[in-house]
Enzyme design. Structure first.
Site, PDB file in Angstrom:
ATOM      1  N   LYS A 184      35.620 -45.464  15.768  1.00 45.39           N
ATOM      2  CA  LYS A 184      36.595 -46.121  15.116  1.00 45.39           C
ATOM      3  C   LYS A 184      38.058 -45.493  15.131  1.00 45.39           C
ATOM      4  O   LYS A 184      38.338 -44.230  15.061  1.00 45.39           O
ATOM      5  CB  LYS A 184      36.343 -45.598  13.686  1.00 45.39           C
ATOM      6  CG  LYS A 184      37.288 -46.484  12.545  1.00 45.39           C
ATOM      7  CD  LYS A 184      37.224 -45.785  11.058  1.00 45.39           C
ATOM      8  CE  LYS A 184      38.448 -44.762  11.194  1.00 45.39           C
ATOM      9  NZ  LYS A 184      39.517 -45.263  11.287  1.00 45.39           N
ATOM     10  N   GLU A 240      39.358 -31.727  16.961  1.00 47.20           N
ATOM     11  CA  GLU A 240      40.650 -31.289  17.625  1.00 47.20           C
ATOM     12  C   GLU A 240      41.464 -31.673  16.203  1.00 47.20           C
ATOM     13  O   GLU A 240      41.681 -32.779  16.070  1.00 47.20           O
ATOM     14  CB  GLU A 240      40.796 -32.057  18.797  1.00 47.20           C
ATOM     15  CG  GLU A 240      40.104 -31.536  20.094  1.00 47.20           C
ATOM     16  CD  GLU A 240      40.401 -32.278  21.231  1.00 47.20           C
ATOM     17  OE1 GLU A 240      39.545 -32.126  22.238  1.00 47.20           O
ATOM     18  OE2 GLU A 240      41.384 -32.803  21.121  1.00 47.20           O
ATOM     19  N   CYS A 273      49.689 -33.296  18.869  1.00 47.28           N
ATOM     20  CA  CYS A 273      49.339 -32.083  18.010  1.00 47.28           C
ATOM     21  C   CYS A 273      49.784 -30.633  18.760  1.00 47.28           C
ATOM     22  O   CYS A 273      49.983 -29.589  18.027  1.00 47.28           O
ATOM     23  CB  CYS A 273      47.907 -32.105  18.062  1.00 47.28           C
ATOM     24  SG  CYS A 273      47.310 -32.121  19.682  1.00 47.28           S
ATOM     25  N   GLU A 304      51.982 -28.020   8.919  1.00 51.24           N
ATOM     26  CA  GLU A 304      52.364 -28.934   9.966  1.00 51.24           C
ATOM     27  C   GLU A 304      53.354 -30.313   9.476  1.00 51.24           C
ATOM     28  O   GLU A 304      52.873 -30.648   8.531  1.00 51.24           O
ATOM     29  CB  GLU A 304      51.051 -29.476  10.524  1.00 51.24           C
ATOM     30  CG  GLU A 304      51.316 -30.628  11.614  1.00 51.24           C
ATOM     31  CD  GLU A 304      50.064 -31.220  12.219  1.00 51.24           C
ATOM     32  OE1 GLU A 304      49.561 -31.662  11.288  1.00 51.24           O
ATOM     33  OE2 GLU A 304      49.798 -30.932  13.447  1.00 51.24           O
TER      34      GLU A 304
HETATM   35  N1  LIG Z   1      44.124 -31.070  17.987  1.00 50.71           N
HETATM   36  C1  LIG Z   1      44.497 -32.423  18.634  1.00 50.71           C
HETATM   37  O1  LIG Z   1      44.061 -32.514  19.953  1.00 50.71           O
HETATM   38  C2  LIG Z   1      45.057 -33.298  17.716  1.00 50.71           C
HETATM   39  C3  LIG Z   1      45.618 -34.522  18.579  1.00 50.71           C
HETATM   40  C4  LIG Z   1      45.809 -35.707  17.931  1.00 50.71           C
HETATM   41  C5  LIG Z   1      46.382 -35.373  16.500  1.00 50.71           C
HETATM   42  N2  LIG Z   1      45.995 -34.333  15.768  1.00 50.71           N
HETATM   43  C6  LIG Z   1      46.102 -34.223  14.330  1.00 50.71           C
HETATM   44  O2  LIG Z   1      45.750 -35.468  13.612  1.00 50.71           O
HETATM   45  C7  LIG Z   1      46.819 -35.710  12.648  1.00 50.71           C
HETATM   46  C8  LIG Z   1      47.703 -36.978  12.759  1.00 50.71           C
HETATM   47  O3  LIG Z   1      46.654 -38.284  12.965  1.00 50.71           O
HETATM   48  P1  LIG Z   1      46.147 -38.958  11.778  1.00 50.71           P
HETATM   49  O4  LIG Z   1      47.067 -38.842  10.668  1.00 50.71           O
HETATM   50  O5  LIG Z   1      45.623 -40.215  12.432  1.00 50.71           O
HETATM   51  O6  LIG Z   1      45.022 -38.027  11.251  1.00 50.71           O
HETATM   52  P2  LIG Z   1      44.020 -38.531  10.019  1.00 50.71           P
HETATM   53  O7  LIG Z   1      43.201 -37.187   9.741  1.00 50.71           O
HETATM   54  O8  LIG Z   1      44.681 -38.924   8.808  1.00 50.71           O
HETATM   55  O9  LIG Z   1      43.027 -39.666  10.635  1.00 50.71           O
HETATM   56  C9  LIG Z   1      42.428 -39.491  11.944  1.00 50.71           C
HETATM   57  C10 LIG Z   1      41.277 -40.488  11.793  1.00 50.71           C
HETATM   58  O10 LIG Z   1      40.241 -40.033  10.837  1.00 50.71           O
HETATM   59  C11 LIG Z   1      40.129 -41.142   9.969  1.00 50.71           C
HETATM   60  N3  LIG Z   1      39.689 -40.573   8.600  1.00 50.71           N
HETATM   61  C12 LIG Z   1      40.529 -40.309   7.776  1.00 50.71           C
HETATM   62  N4  LIG Z   1      39.932 -39.829   6.789  1.00 50.71           N
HETATM   63  C13 LIG Z   1      38.590 -39.807   6.991  1.00 50.71           C
HETATM   64  C14 LIG Z   1      37.193 -39.460   6.383  1.00 50.71           C
HETATM   65  N5  LIG Z   1      37.322 -39.063   5.179  1.00 50.71           N
HETATM   66  N6  LIG Z   1      36.066 -39.845   6.887  1.00 50.71           N
HETATM   67  C15 LIG Z   1      36.138 -40.325   8.306  1.00 50.71           C
HETATM   68  N7  LIG Z   1      37.459 -40.603   8.815  1.00 50.71           N
HETATM   69  C16 LIG Z   1      38.238 -40.395   8.430  1.00 50.71           C
HETATM   70  C17 LIG Z   1      41.211 -41.936  10.069  1.00 50.71           C
HETATM   71  O11 LIG Z   1      41.123 -43.408   9.804  1.00 50.71           O
HETATM   72  C18 LIG Z   1      41.591 -41.762  11.552  1.00 50.71           C
HETATM   73  O12 LIG Z   1      40.981 -42.741  12.392  1.00 50.71           O
HETATM   74  C19 LIG Z   1      47.870 -34.489  12.843  1.00 50.71           C
HETATM   75  O13 LIG Z   1      47.426 -33.540  11.897  1.00 50.71           O
HETATM   76  C20 LIG Z   1      47.671 -34.025  14.214  1.00 50.71           C
HETATM   77  O14 LIG Z   1      47.902 -32.633  14.379  1.00 50.71           O
HETATM   78  C21 LIG Z   1      45.307 -33.342  16.642  1.00 50.71           C
HETATM   79  N1  LIG Z   2      43.675 -33.859  23.895  1.00 54.76           N
HETATM   80  C1  LIG Z   2      44.823 -34.026  24.737  1.00 54.76           C
HETATM   81  C2  LIG Z   2      46.082 -34.191  23.949  1.00 54.76           C
HETATM   82  C3  LIG Z   2      45.773 -33.938  22.477  1.00 54.76           C
HETATM   83  C4  LIG Z   2      47.197 -34.167  22.077  1.00 54.76           C
HETATM   84  C5  LIG Z   2      47.515 -34.148  20.601  1.00 54.76           C
HETATM   85  O1  LIG Z   2      48.244 -34.909  19.978  1.00 54.76           O
HETATM   86  C6  LIG Z   2      44.742 -33.921  26.028  1.00 54.76           C
HETATM   87  O2  LIG Z   2      45.876 -34.036  26.697  1.00 54.76           O
HETATM   88  O3  LIG Z   2      43.851 -34.257  26.662  1.00 54.76           O
END
Ligand SMILES: NC(=O)c1ccc[n+]([C@@H]2O[C@H](COP(=O)([O-])OP(=O)(O)OC[C@H]3O[C@@H](n4cnc5c(N)ncnc54)[C@H](O)[C@@H]3O)[C@@H](O)[C@H]2O)c1
Ligand SMILES: N/C(=C\C=C\C=O)C(=O)O
Length: 485
Positions: free
Chosen positions: A177, A253, A287, A389
């Site tokens: 998803k 992640e 992130c 964040e």
């Molecule tokens: N560590 C990493 O590699 C990494 C990479 C990208 C983004 N992020 C983090 O993601 C966040 C931004 O992305 P976002 O706003 O889409 O995150 P989010 O957690 O709001 O949503 C991420 C995904 O989870 C789904 N989701 C939300 N609630 C859910 C639930 N209760 N059960 C199942 N699925 C659910 C959403 O529909 C979406 O597809 C930031 O905090 C960023 O730091 C981390």
């Molecule tokens: N997982 C990776 C990046 C994550 C970025 C976060 O926003 C990648 O470079 O493989």
């Protein structure tokens, strides 16, 4: 621009959902797609299709299975312009970033894990036994099974394929998803999967939201064998609770509050350019982005002034304009979240060095989710804007005097994802990077990626590591076989 209809891909067929929701372009507010939200029954059907496809997919010789991954990579490249337009329409990100990072990494992820799966060794030991003979121990790895993939909106294709590629490479089948905010490239990938003849049910895409929608239907499904998730830390916590009854494995992640440490012996211009990129790239929506900058006191004032200049040089333009170096945030909703932190920072006593609000253009961009790149100074380390964040184009800069103080400041967080160290003294660079309590530490660079390395964080930044052979730990289950010789 025509309005697309983004449908679910279940058992090799595209299906309408129970309702549709609108996807708006964050650069101008225009409707770009109507997205079909999958019902619980459709998620159940996707899981059943993945379960049915699993035995044959897992039994494929690895070269045949990974041929499909190379074909998916080729398909992304063949339809590069379609993927580029879709990603930019969903996110508003500059064409320069999307064409150099997002779309190429979609193909690179499939190729990297195809190669890793083909060249994996098998762990084994010859064991001396009490009778003076030996035994052979080896770890025989099988796929985890039906894997749930849930991905975020900031690097949509990159992060979606970062999970789908290893899952498929190691013989799993997938119910995935994408974020409801950025559904387009995942749907295009389903089209490519159909074009290359990926066996029905191996890869399924369901659209929807989290709670009481496709996200929750996946995480609570009894026949899902594990969840790999990228997103907010709070969402990760919710998903952990959802899988707990079945004691399912998770690979997370999550968020970050990443620090950059700039020592007085750094290459000043390189550090300014590198920190500016790590703060403002992708409108701060990575992130790994830097939100806390610590600069050794002798160069502090000069560095603040130089980073201010870099922020004010950013071109907040139209996504398809090659001169654009910063696009809008992904949505008005997310802009409200970032603006709330810009207001909070002032309440907490910040000096706003530059930015702090919404730009006005006098054209269609005023309907977009643009925001000014922002730099703060003067906040106490206890401020919420230093601990939480923001996930936007904003950073706080504070001075430090000693290496020990810099390490303490950088590590004073519940997150543990990434850090960047800027110094020309590489002995110090190694030492400080090793002292960072993070999953990824860069020295004199940022977001430089080797896909064979462990990627992930600790604390609020996640659970587990993916990348290279490290992805084996989540996407396969080893059976240790011990044969008496
Ligand atoms: N560590 C990493 O590699 C990494 C990479 C990208 C983004 N992020 C983090 O993601 C966040 C931004 O992305 P976002 O706003 O889409 O995150 P989010 O957690 O709001 O949503 C991420 C995904 O989870 C789904 N989701 C939300 N609630 C859910 C639930 N209760 N059960 C199942 N699925 C659910 C959403 O529909 C979406 O597809 C930031 O905090 C960023 O730091 C981390
Ligand atoms: N997982 C990776 C990046 C994550 C970025 C976060 O926003 C990648 O470079 O493989």
């Amino acid at each position: 621009m025509s309005v697309k209809s983004l449908r679910n891909f279940i058992g090799g067929r595209f299906e309408d959902g129970i309702r549709t929701f609108d996807k708006l372009n964050p650069a101008n507010g225009e409707l770009v797609a109507r997205v079909h939200e999958a019902s619980r029954d459709q998620v159940n059907a996707a899981v059943a299709a993945a379960r049915q496809a699993l035995p044959a997919w897992a039994a494929l010789p690895v070269n045949q299975r990974t041929d499909y991954l190379y074909a998916l990579a080729d398909g992304i490249e063949r339809r590069f312009d379609d993927f580029l337009a879709a990603e930019i329409g969903d996110t508003g990100k500059p064409v320069g970033w999307a064409s150099q990072i997002d779309i190429p990494r979609g193909a690179a992820n499939f190729r990297a894990f195809a190669e890793i799966a083909r060249t994996l060794d098998m762990e084994s030991f010859m064991t001396d036994t009490p009778d003076g003979r030996q035994a052979l121990n080896y770890a025989y790895r099988k796929p985890l099974g039906v894997v749930g993939v849930i991905s975020p909106w900031n690097l949509p294709l990159l992060l979606f394929t970062w999970k789908v590629a290893p899952a498929l490479a190691f013989g799993n089948t997938v119910v995935a998803k994408p974020s409801e905010v950025t559904p387009s490239t995942a749907t295009l990938l389903a089209e490519v999967a159909a074009e290359v003849g990926l066996p029905a049910g191996v890869f399924n895409v369901v659209h929807g939201f989290g709670p009481n929608s496709a996200g929750e239907f996946i995480t609570t499904h009894p026949d899902i064998d594990g969840i790999t998730f990228t997103g907010e830390s709070a969402t990760g916590s919710t998903i952990m609770k959802a899988v707990a009854p079945g004691v399912k494995p998770v690979s997370f992640e999550l968020g970050g509050k990443n620090a950059a440490l700039v020592f007085e012996d750094a290459d000043f211009d390189a550090a300014v350019a590198g920190v500016a990129r790590s703060v403002f790239a992708n409108c701060g929506q990575v992130c790994l982005c830097t939100e806390r900058v610590y600069v050794q006191r002798p160069i502090y004032d000069r560095f603040v002034a130089a980073l201010k200049l870099e922020a004010e040089k950013l071109v907040l333009g139209r996504p398809m304009d090659s001169a654009t170096t910063m696009g809008p945030l992904v949505s008005h909703e997310h802009r409200e979240k970032v603006l709330s932190y810009l207001r909070l920072a002032v309440e907490e006593g910040a000096t706003v060095v530059t930015g702090g609000g919404v730009p006005t253009f006098g054209d269609e961009r005023d309907q977009g989710a643009y925001i000014q790149p922002t730099i703060w100074t003067g906040l106490p380390e206890t401020a919420r804007c230093i601990k939480e964040e923001v996930f936007g184009p904003v950073c706080h800069i504070a001075p430090f005097d000693t290496e020990e103080e810099a390490i303490r400041l950088a590590n004073d967080t519940h997150y543990g994802l990434a850090a960047a160290v800027w110094t020309t003294n590489l002995t110090r660079g190694h030492r400080v990077a090793q002292a960072m309590q993070v999953g990824l530490a860069w020295v004199n660079c940022w977001f430089l990626r080797d896909l064979r390395t462990p990627f992930g964080g600790s604390g609020l930044s996640g659970i587990g590591r993916e990348g290279g052979r490290h992805s084996l730990h989540f996407y396969t289950e080893p059976t240790n076989v011990c044969v008496k010789l």
